[in-house]
Design a protein around this motif. Structure first.
Motif, PDB file in Angstrom:
ATOM      1  N   PRO A 104       0.258  16.927   3.106  1.00  0.00           N
ATOM      2  CA  PRO A 104       0.559  15.674   3.816  1.00  0.00           C
ATOM      3  C   PRO A 104       1.697  15.877   4.807  1.00  0.00           C
ATOM      4  O   PRO A 104       2.493  16.808   4.679  1.00  0.00           O
ATOM      5  CB  PRO A 104       0.983  14.735   2.683  1.00  0.00           C
ATOM      6  CG  PRO A 104       1.548  15.646   1.653  1.00  0.00           C
ATOM      7  CD  PRO A 104       0.784  16.934   1.739  1.00  0.00           C
ATOM      8  N   LYS A 105       1.714  15.005   5.783  1.00  0.00           N
ATOM      9  CA  LYS A 105       2.821  15.040   6.750  1.00  0.00           C
ATOM     10  C   LYS A 105       4.119  14.660   6.038  1.00  0.00           C
ATOM     11  O   LYS A 105       4.112  13.903   5.074  1.00  0.00           O
ATOM     12  CB  LYS A 105       2.557  14.034   7.865  1.00  0.00           C
ATOM     13  CG  LYS A 105       1.439  14.461   8.792  1.00  0.00           C
ATOM     14  CD  LYS A 105       1.995  15.057  10.061  1.00  0.00           C
ATOM     15  CE  LYS A 105       0.919  15.497  11.028  1.00  0.00           C
ATOM     16  NZ  LYS A 105       0.224  16.723  10.635  1.00  0.00           N
ATOM     17  N   VAL A 106       5.211  15.218   6.529  1.00  0.00           N
ATOM     18  CA  VAL A 106       6.507  14.904   5.943  1.00  0.00           C
ATOM     19  C   VAL A 106       7.030  13.622   6.573  1.00  0.00           C
ATOM     20  O   VAL A 106       7.002  13.473   7.791  1.00  0.00           O
ATOM     21  CB  VAL A 106       7.495  16.049   6.211  1.00  0.00           C
ATOM     22  CG1 VAL A 106       8.831  15.756   5.557  1.00  0.00           C
ATOM     23  CG2 VAL A 106       6.931  17.358   5.725  1.00  0.00           C
ATOM     24  N   LEU A 121      10.083  11.541   7.602  1.00  0.00           N
ATOM     25  CA  LEU A 121      11.496  11.806   7.821  1.00  0.00           C
ATOM     26  C   LEU A 121      12.264  10.509   7.974  1.00  0.00           C
ATOM     27  O   LEU A 121      11.784   9.554   8.578  1.00  0.00           O
ATOM     28  CB  LEU A 121      11.684  12.640   9.091  1.00  0.00           C
ATOM     29  CG  LEU A 121      11.178  14.079   9.025  1.00  0.00           C
ATOM     30  CD1 LEU A 121      11.526  14.792  10.315  1.00  0.00           C
ATOM     31  CD2 LEU A 121      11.778  14.817   7.852  1.00  0.00           C
ATOM     32  N   ASP A 159      17.354  12.406   9.413  1.00  0.00           N
ATOM     33  CA  ASP A 159      16.749  13.735   9.423  1.00  0.00           C
ATOM     34  C   ASP A 159      16.206  14.071  10.800  1.00  0.00           C
ATOM     35  O   ASP A 159      16.352  15.195  11.283  1.00  0.00           O
ATOM     36  CB  ASP A 159      15.625  13.809   8.393  1.00  0.00           C
ATOM     37  CG  ASP A 159      16.172  13.841   6.982  1.00  0.00           C
ATOM     38  OD1 ASP A 159      17.306  14.334   6.807  1.00  0.00           O
ATOM     39  OD2 ASP A 159      15.475  13.362   6.072  1.00  0.00           O
ATOM     40  N   VAL A 160      15.550  13.080  11.417  1.00  0.00           N
ATOM     41  CA  VAL A 160      15.015  13.307  12.762  1.00  0.00           C
ATOM     42  C   VAL A 160      16.153  13.672  13.696  1.00  0.00           C
ATOM     43  O   VAL A 160      16.067  14.625  14.481  1.00  0.00           O
ATOM     44  CB  VAL A 160      14.284  12.049  13.273  1.00  0.00           C
ATOM     45  CG1 VAL A 160      13.851  12.237  14.719  1.00  0.00           C
ATOM     46  CG2 VAL A 160      13.088  11.747  12.403  1.00  0.00           C
ATOM     47  N   LEU A 203      17.357  17.134  13.088  1.00  0.00           N
ATOM     48  CA  LEU A 203      16.364  18.124  13.497  1.00  0.00           C
ATOM     49  C   LEU A 203      16.352  18.278  15.008  1.00  0.00           C
ATOM     50  O   LEU A 203      16.302  19.384  15.535  1.00  0.00           O
ATOM     51  CB  LEU A 203      14.990  17.648  13.012  1.00  0.00           C
ATOM     52  CG  LEU A 203      13.802  18.558  13.240  1.00  0.00           C
ATOM     53  CD1 LEU A 203      13.961  19.799  12.404  1.00  0.00           C
ATOM     54  CD2 LEU A 203      12.534  17.834  12.839  1.00  0.00           C
ATOM     55  N   ARG A 257       3.829  20.582   9.175  1.00  0.00           N
ATOM     56  CA  ARG A 257       3.777  19.282   8.502  1.00  0.00           C
ATOM     57  C   ARG A 257       4.668  18.250   9.178  1.00  0.00           C
ATOM     58  O   ARG A 257       4.634  17.076   8.830  1.00  0.00           O
ATOM     59  CB  ARG A 257       4.182  19.445   7.040  1.00  0.00           C
ATOM     60  CG  ARG A 257       3.170  20.298   6.275  1.00  0.00           C
ATOM     61  CD  ARG A 257       3.642  20.591   4.893  1.00  0.00           C
ATOM     62  NE  ARG A 257       3.951  19.373   4.163  1.00  0.00           N
ATOM     63  CZ  ARG A 257       4.746  19.331   3.097  1.00  0.00           C
ATOM     64  NH1 ARG A 257       5.308  20.440   2.659  1.00  0.00           N
ATOM     65  NH2 ARG A 257       4.966  18.211   2.475  1.00  0.00           N
ATOM     66  N   THR A 280      18.627  20.115   5.969  1.00  0.00           N
ATOM     67  CA  THR A 280      17.939  19.457   7.074  1.00  0.00           C
ATOM     68  C   THR A 280      16.520  20.022   7.148  1.00  0.00           C
ATOM     69  O   THR A 280      16.341  21.221   6.960  1.00  0.00           O
ATOM     70  CB  THR A 280      18.681  19.752   8.393  1.00  0.00           C
ATOM     71  OG1 THR A 280      20.032  19.395   8.228  1.00  0.00           O
ATOM     72  CG2 THR A 280      18.071  18.996   9.540  1.00  0.00           C
ATOM     73  N   PRO A 281      15.514  19.175   7.423  1.00  0.00           N
ATOM     74  CA  PRO A 281      14.151  19.710   7.462  1.00  0.00           C
ATOM     75  C   PRO A 281      14.004  20.812   8.517  1.00  0.00           C
ATOM     76  O   PRO A 281      14.523  20.694   9.613  1.00  0.00           O
ATOM     77  CB  PRO A 281      13.297  18.494   7.822  1.00  0.00           C
ATOM     78  CG  PRO A 281      14.249  17.443   8.273  1.00  0.00           C
ATOM     79  CD  PRO A 281      15.542  17.732   7.616  1.00  0.00           C
TER      80      PRO A 281
END
Lengths: 593, 120
Positions: free
Chosen positions: A46-48, A50, A54-55, A58, B51, B90-91
């Motif tokens: 599945p998609k994560v 966030l 977190d975004v 990232l 993902r 962090t991802p």
């Protein structure tokens, strides 16, 4: 007495400073379901999801790194220009907000463009380079290489600067130059592209057959010099020389170099050769000589078609016509930049796409990512073009127009000349020398080249030594080019002795240094330096009343070639002398120090 | 006379996989926490990038694999400081694990060996 208790310090500090949780991976690992027959159903991850934080975490470093990369290349240069203008010439920067915005657009545009190039165009280049030689015969492969060479030239950001330069050239003083940059502008870029295409083909063949670069340089210089002499025989044509020799420096930018190289190396790898330590060098050299031949050829062809008088008449007629007609939306900014950005990237992408689908019948992998990359590249190109018009070209033009005030009386500058004649000229030359030195030293491509060279020569040619040699060469070249404009000297006086010396030095240098030296010039003239130097040169030329302001870039190309070749010869001489001394010491039994 | 062999015991291997270009910062943090050095390999990795959907473009495919050998008593402190320095929470930033090692051999200064053997 109580028994002594011992604790590991690590346990203690962990207990005190951190709140630890353990999670079993078994609790996270997905369970693979089985269908009725007992076969495992492939698990779809599945998609994560966030959280906003977190975004942010990232995306922030992703943008920050790429932004800073361009920021570091643009801002010091711009600051240098602005500070020089304010403190040495005591002139305020006009339209400072527009220029600041333009510079910001340059940074953002280059950031988008480079990322788009990496994600959207490079995968094509690599895939084609790897699969094309397996599926097609060599002539077809070389044909594609040629077309790609033409295509990448149109996509090169700095080419826009060449077109923009056309507007500044006065038709009366240099008619052929004017018509080349205006009426023949499309053809001009095309012949430059054809030059790059031939360079890509020959460079690739060089990879495959392991040819030496020296004879190729000699052979390429013969027509270049021949056409130069033909152009020199006609005083009107001689004014095109600066543009012709500059075009070589413009072409070898951030699109051409990686894309053509990745294709060439892929082809050579598939042909089973390319093991040479020097593979990868040479294409850039040829790509900066062949366009010269192309542009000179076009200029001579144009001179057989029309005469200067006709061009001037036509230009004046067009001007009086245009005075009444408003230019259409795609001829004015920002429309022109949008159209220009689309026109430079879309054909290249279509060509790569057709090669992938029709010639190779390869599926397009990661279509979403490619689309993202291509969109970024186009957006970046448009933003960069806008930044070029409002930022780089404007600032460069302004400084170029103002610096002559140091030694000449300029209408717009009160109290000019600001300094004595000799003092002012020295100041102007020192200004461009440091500009060239700093801009080259900051160019990321030079750092990469330096590291490669240090590896290639087993540390004999130090990275810092190469970087300083190239920067010194570029800086001195730019200063010489400016001298040419100040005193309105013919470019041939510098060009012919310069390249003649380079050829003599080439003859005496080893193959390695020849490759490095001739490539160093093309590698270092990037998308920021080229428009800036062109703009400074052109408006400087206008301000001092020179016929044309081209030629600085060609001087900036020959400078590093000479500097690196002589440094190479010196390094080799020193290494050999050290060896000889060790030998004699061994024979006579005297211990060396 | 027998050949003398000195080897080390009580060590652990910390392997940390991060995006290309981020390794140096982590090696510095590990050294500050007491690790002696690191071996770095280049690699490519997949997983979270696919993902994340569109945001995956922010994750570099090219990775650096850092191999850091530490004493068992250092493991926790080095592990924590790498985790902080690399922002591994962090991802997409990376992955790290510890492997126990049986023994290792390298250059150990003879004076150090003598001193340790005197102590018993």
């Amino acid at each position: 007495m109580e028994p002594e208790q011992r604790f590991r310090y690590g346990d203690f500090s962990r207990e005190v400073s951190m709140d630890h949780h353990q999670i079993s991976y078994n609790a996270l690992a997905p369970k693979v379901e089985k269908d009725a027959d007992g076969k495992a159903i492939p698990y779809v991850h599945p998609k994560v999801d966030l959280r906003a934080a977190d975004v942010y975490n990232l995306v922030r470093p992703y943008i920050q790194v790429r932004f800073l990369e361009q920021f570091k290349a643009v801002v010091p240069l711009a600051l240098y220009l602005v500070l020089f203008q304010i403190f040495m010439l005591s002139q305020a920067v006009e339209d400072s907000w527009v220029i600041t915005g333009g510079m910001f657009a340059v940074i953002v545009g280059l950031m988008f463009f480079m990322e788009g190039l990496k994600l959207g165009l490079m995968p094509f280049g690599e895939a084609i380079g790897n699969t094309l030689p397996k599926k097609s015969p060599l002539p077809a492969v070389l044909g594609i290489t040629f077309l790609l060479g033409v295509g990448v030239t149109f996509a090169e950001p700095a080419i826009g600067a060449l077109k923009a330069a056309g507007a500044i050239v006065s038709v009366n003083s240099a008619p052929y130059l004017y018509t080349l940059l205006n009426d023949w502008a499309g053809t001009l870029v095309l012949v430059v592209g054809i030059g790059v295409g031939f360079a890509a083909v020959l460079g690739t063949m060089r990879f495959i057959y392991d040819w030496s670069l020296k004879p190729m340089i000699y052979c390429a210089m013969v027509p270049a010099f021949g056409l130069t002499f033909i152009a020199l025989s006609d005083p009107e044509l001689a004014k095109v020389l600066g543009l012709a020799w500059d075009s070589g420096a413009v072409t070898t930018g951030p699109v051409t170099v990686p894309l053509v190289l990745s294709l060439g190396i892929g082809i050579a790898g598939a042909a089973g050769s390319g093991e040479s330590r020097l593979s990868g060098f040479g294409i850039i050299t040829l790509a900066s000589i062949f366009p010269v031949i192309g542009v000179l050829g076009l200029a001579i062809f144009v001179s057989t078609q029309t005469s200067p008088a006709e061009i001037i008449a036509a230009a004046n007629a067009a001007q009086s016509l245009n005075a009444n007609i408003l230019p259409t939306w795609y001829e004015t900014t920002p429309g022109a930049e949008v159209v220009g950005g689309l026109r430079s990237i879309v054909p290249l992408v279509l060509f790569l796409f057709v090669v992938m689908k029709v010639m190779l019948r390869e599926p397009i992998k990661n279509a979403g990512l490619l689309a993202y990359g291509i969109t970024l590249a186009i957006l970046g190109m448009i933003i960069f073009n806008l930044g070029l018009t409002y930022g780089l070209a404007k600032l460069g033009g302004q400084s170029g127009g103002l610096v002559p005030a140091a030694f000449l009386a300029i209408e717009t500058v009160e109290g000019s000349p600001l300094y004595g004649y000799a003092m002012g000229i020295t100041l102007a030359l020192v200004f461009v020398w440091f500009l060239g030195f700093g801009a080259t030293l900051a160019e990321p491509a030079l750092n990469a080249l330096g590291a490669t060279v240090q590896n290639l020569t087993q540390g004999v040619f130090k990275k810092s030594m190469l970087m300083y040699a190239v920067s010194f060469g570029v800086a001195t070249g730019i200063a010489v080019g400016l001298t040419k404009i100040i005193f309105d000297l013919p470019l041939a006086w510098f060009l012919i002795p310069g390249y003649a010396t380079a050829i003599v030095l080439t003859y005496f240098s080893s193959e390695e240094f020849v490759n490095i030296a001739w490539d160093s010039a093309g590698v270092t003239t990037g998308p920021i330096t080229v428009p800036l130097v062109l703009a400074i040169g052109l408006s400087f030329g206008n301000a001092v009343g020179a016929l044309e302001g081209f030629g600085i870039l060609s001087m900036a190309s020959i400078g590093p070639i000479l500097a690196v070749l002589s440094t190479g010869i010196w390094v080799r001489y020193r290494a050999r002398r050290a060896e000889n001394m060790a030998d004699t010491a061994e024979k006579t039994g005297v211990p060396t120090t | 006379m027998k050949n003398r062999e000195v080897f080390l015991t009580d060590l652990a291997l910390i392997t940390c996989i991060v995006q290309r270009g981020l390794g140096d910062e982590i090696v510095i943090a590990a050294r500050e926490a007491g690790a002696l050095g690191a071996t770095i390999n280049y690699a490519r990795g997949t997983g979270i990038r696919e993902r994340l959907g569109f945001l995956g473009v922010a994750v570099e495919v090219e990775k650096e694999v850092l191999n850091i050998v530490v004493a068992t008593e250092q493991v926790d402190i080095v592990f924590s400081s790498i985790s902080l320095a690399g922002k591994l929470d962090t991802p997409g930033m990376g992955f790290m694990y510890v492997t126990p090692l049986e023994k290792a051999s390298t250059y150990i200064p003879p004076t150090v060996v003598e001193k340790l053997e005197e102590r018993g």
